[in-house]
Design an enzyme around this catalytic site. Structure first.
Site, PDB file in Angstrom:
ATOM      1  CG  ASP A 113      -2.307   0.646   0.780  1.00 48.49           C
ATOM      2  OD1 ASP A 113      -2.236   1.719   0.185  1.00 48.49           O
ATOM      3  OD2 ASP A 113      -3.390   0.093   1.051  1.00 48.49           O
ATOM      4  CG  HIS A 153      12.918  -0.344 -13.141  1.00 47.64           C
ATOM      5  ND1 HIS A 153      13.310  -0.152 -14.445  1.00 47.64           N
ATOM      6  CD2 HIS A 153      13.816   0.322 -12.381  1.00 47.64           C
ATOM      7  CE1 HIS A 153      14.408   0.588 -14.479  1.00 47.64           C
ATOM      8  NE2 HIS A 153      14.737   0.890 -13.234  1.00 47.64           N
TER       9      HIS A 153
END
Ligand SMILES: *[C@@H]1O[C@H](CO)[C@@H](O)[C@H](O)[C@H]1NC(C)=O
Ligand SMILES: *[C@@H]1O[C@H](CO)[C@@H](O)[C@H](O)[C@H]1NC(C)=O
Ligand SMILES: *[C@@H]1O[C@H](CO)[C@@H](O)[C@H](O)[C@H]1NC(C)=O
Ligand SMILES: *[C@@H]1O[C@H](CO)[C@@H](O)[C@H](O)[C@H]1NC(C)=O
Length: 442
Positions: free
Chosen positions: A216, A291
């Site tokens: 989160d 990425h």
């Protein structure tokens, strides 16, 4: 350089601080506090036996040192069964050099610092750990347990060189506070939503050199906030950073996110709301590397995970996104730029410059803009009414998208069913960039 002298030195070259409005951190050093008085929890009934509750000894040590002094938790393994509220301390420090592990249930805040002034929470050896053992809750489906650390209504403070592991709920919250600094922290939680890394709201706060692993929020700014600087953040398989969720009377301005490295997260940066009112303005997001993330730049004023709030929408204006590089998980599904502004309250002066990112699967990616004005990609120029989403598709890699990879990138998540090992502090939190302050114990 010692960080206080660094701050004094830096005060004369304010531009280094960007968005900050003044000095941050404690007014006196922990060394001066310790010289005045030291309250070692072992003298107040604590035992490094993994069983005895450190809660009451912490509170007793605090009572003895709260008007000036350092509460010390020495090296060793301690258990915490009852939570501690450190209320109204002034000129005090909490030095944690051992591991404090949660061994009981209960929600709320395990270590709750409220109304503090001139406060420092730190580890002198870089080995101070709060182990939340959240998996004990999560494996049974319990989702409403304790937060590890909360700093509230406090001013002139810092939190640094502490490692936070496996919170039952959020790891670290700074709320309604000012002149604060948090740095050199490794936070590692379970692989599930609701286990936020750092949530911050307040005024004049600097957060830097923090690593977050969870699923989160990485480092998220909430309302109201002003003069917040966030730098050198390593979101190591997390949810990603955000501003939000935003509701009624949102008031956020003068925020910089700089040097943000995000891998395997839900997004690199999200601004999230659904209805609501107020504003977010004068924000800069620069030097972002991603990425394998789902979303990258994601403004979503129709965020479906949030219920619709009354109001014509939060006004977003004067936001600059600069120097974003790297890859994204699947550009055809979720492109590098998604701007979905409120039709009734369009975004203005959104400036996306030097964003070069390319999909890691397939050979095309989309850019999507709705009710957004400014500069870059599909944004409309000038100002005007709301408009339906415009999507463009790119079928060749843009130049200069490649970006370095950090060697500590997580390869598999920690799950939620087994104990999560204590991480070691990385040497750097952003490619090629040393921490702003020396890591403790190194
Ligand atoms: C916090 O520090 C600043 C100086 O940096 C000072 O002006 C202010 O009064 C301090 N706050 C409190 C509550 O003492
Ligand atoms: C836009 O925001 C930046 C960054 O906070 C600030 O320096 C600049 O003054 C703002 N521009 C306007 C027109 O307010
Ligand atoms: C957008 O940012 C670029 C580079 O920082 C700058 O040259 C340009 O003036 C900005 N445009 C607007 C409309 O703010
Ligand atoms: C990030 O992941 C790497 C690889 O597993 C690990 O070494 C590092 O400790 C992680 N960081 C945190 C804070 O968990």
């Amino acid at each position: 350089m010692h960080f206080t002298s660094f701050l004094v030195a830096a005060a004369s070259v304010l531009p280094v601080f960007g968005q900050l409005s003044g000095k941050v951190g404690p007014l006196t050093t922990h060394a001066a506090k310790s010289a005045k008085k030291t309250c070692n929890v072992l003298s107040y009934g604590a035992k490094a036996d993994k069983t005895t509750d450190i809660g009451p000894p912490l509170l007793a040590a605090f009572a003895a040192c709260k008007t000036g002094g350092t509460v010390v938790v020495p090296a060793g393994e301690f258990a915490i069964k009852t939570w501690v509220t450190f209320e109204s301390g002034k000129g005090w420090a909490l030095q944690i050099d051992g591991t404090i592990s949660r061994t009981s249930g209960g929600s709320g805040n395990m270590l709750f610092v409220r109304n503090a002034n001139d406060f420092e929470l730190f580890s002198s050896n870089g080995k101070g750990v709060i182990q939340g053992n959240g998996f004990e809750d999560h494996k049974t489906g319990k989702r409403d347990g304790a937060r590890l650390i909360r700093i509230e209504q406090s001013t002139n403070f810092s939190v640094h060189d502490i490692i936070l592991v496996d919170a039952p709920m959020f790891h670290f919250v700074i709320s309604k506070s000012s002149n604060g600094e948090a740095y050199n922290m490794a936070i590692r939680g379970g692989d599930m939503g609701g286990l936020d890394g750092v949530d911050v709201w307040g005024t004049n706060i600097w957060i830097h050199d923090v690593m977050v692993t969870n699923k989160d929020e990485c480092v998220t700014v909430k309302s109201p906030s002003k003069n917040i600087l966030i730098e050198n953040i390593y979101c190591n398989w997390s949810g990603g950073s955000a501003i939000g969720s935003l509701g009624t009377d949102t008031a956020i301005s003068s925020v910089i996110y700089r040097n943000i490295y995000t891998v395997h997260s839900n997004q690199m940066m999200m601004i999230k709301s659904n209805g609501g009112s107020g504003y977010v303005e004068d924000v800069v997001f620069e030097n972002f590397i991603g990425h394998g993330n789902a979303y990258s730049l994601d403004i979503d004023q129709y965020w479906s995970s949030m219920k619709l709030i009354a109001g014509d929408g939060v006004k977003l204006s004067n936001m600059t996104f600069k120097n974003w590089k790297g890859g994204l998980a699947n550009g055809a599904q979720r492109g590098p730029v998604k701007v979905a502004c409120s039709d009734k309250t369009p975004c203005t002066d959104i400036n996306i410059t030097d964003l070069s990112m390319w999909t890691e699967t397939g050979n095309k990616q989309t850019y999507s803009c709705r009710s957004g004005y400014g500069n870059g990609f599909c944004l409309k120029k000038g100002t005007g009414a709301g408009y339906a989403a415009i999507t463009s598709t790119q079928v060749a890699a843009p130049t200069g998208y490649s970006a370095p990879v950090m060697k500590e990138d997580l390869k598999t998540a920690f799950g939620t069913a087994a104990s999560i090992p204590i991480p070691t502090m990385p040497a750097s939190f952003y490619p090629g960039t040393p921490p702003r302050s020396r890591l403790a114990g190194q």
